[in-house]
Design an enzyme around this catalytic site. Sequence first.
Site, PDB file in Angstrom:
ATOM      1  N   SER A 140       5.620   1.025   0.249  1.00 11.93           N
ATOM      2  CA  SER A 140       5.851   1.512   1.431  1.00 11.93           C
ATOM      3  C   SER A 140       6.145   0.210   2.305  1.00 11.93           C
ATOM      4  O   SER A 140       5.624  -0.832   1.959  1.00 11.93           O
ATOM      5  CB  SER A 140       4.562   2.157   1.705  1.00 11.93           C
ATOM      6  OG  SER A 140       4.787   2.410   3.204  1.00 11.93           O
ATOM      7  N   TYR A 153      -4.452   1.995   2.643  1.00  7.45           N
ATOM      8  CA  TYR A 153      -3.268   2.514   2.222  1.00  7.45           C
ATOM      9  C   TYR A 153      -2.214   1.505   1.995  1.00  7.45           C
ATOM     10  O   TYR A 153      -1.661   1.183   1.013  1.00  7.45           O
ATOM     11  CB  TYR A 153      -2.800   3.546   2.950  1.00  7.45           C
ATOM     12  CG  TYR A 153      -1.359   4.070   2.473  1.00  7.45           C
ATOM     13  CD1 TYR A 153      -1.238   5.090   1.525  1.00  7.45           C
ATOM     14  CD2 TYR A 153      -0.170   3.782   3.111  1.00  7.45           C
ATOM     15  CE1 TYR A 153       0.026   5.385   1.050  1.00  7.45           C
ATOM     16  CE2 TYR A 153       1.132   4.123   2.988  1.00  7.45           C
ATOM     17  CZ  TYR A 153       0.953   5.047   1.618  1.00  7.45           C
ATOM     18  OH  TYR A 153       2.285   5.527   1.243  1.00  7.45           O
TER      19      TYR A 153
END
Length: 262
Positions: A140, A153
Amino acid sequence: MADIPSVLITGASTGIGSTYADRFARRGHDLVLVARDRKRMEALAARLREETGVAIDIVQADLTQASELAVVEARLRDDARIGILVNNAGTALGGGFLDQSTDDVTRLVALNTTAPLRLASAVSPRLAGAGKGAIINIGSVVGVAPEFAMTVYGATKAFILFLSQGLSLELGPKGVYVQAVLPAATRTEIWGHAGADVNTMSGVMDVNELVDAALVGFDRREPVTIPPLPDAEQWNAYQAARQAMLPNVAQAHAAERYRTAV
């Protein structure tokens, strides 16, 4: 068809994983689908078998559970037909670090980092021995942006990027291609896991467009593919700035700027 490798995809029941399954099936690859939701995988497999004629196996597994992860590891070690691993399974949490329970972040880390690491470790020796194959790791852009306030995350996705780059350096010379894919906001169910309504957000990429772009990068053998980034030179400059520091950090003494107290 015999020379076309099978593809094992984690998190294959929905979103990015199911879209990869669709695209690889249409390229003629047999599939091994891995996820917790057997019903969704069976529906996807039935559709793709009918539309493409490829063979599809289903492995129901929760990759945060050691015994179930081990089943997938064994499949990757032992099934010589599998030549591509798509490490896609992952999740997110809502709230900030102080709001997240230790148990929840531990499960997040297990799924987002430990599982892809172990699966890559399971398949890499066989691929390197064969001198061919590929590992696709879904990261990501959050992994390079602590400013996005997704601390744990983002840390897991930074791990995925670093792991991919390191594996690329180690496995590339042995014939194994490793790609890190760094999406930005993409329309998948992960937002529900984080307690967010994706329908209220702007700048969200359609999952089909994301995977199609990632596969362009795959075909080009890019080590890092960032589908939403318009100017590749920005990433190249980021890499060049990082690499320019490397000769300066191997020093026997502290830098001069640290030798005088404030």
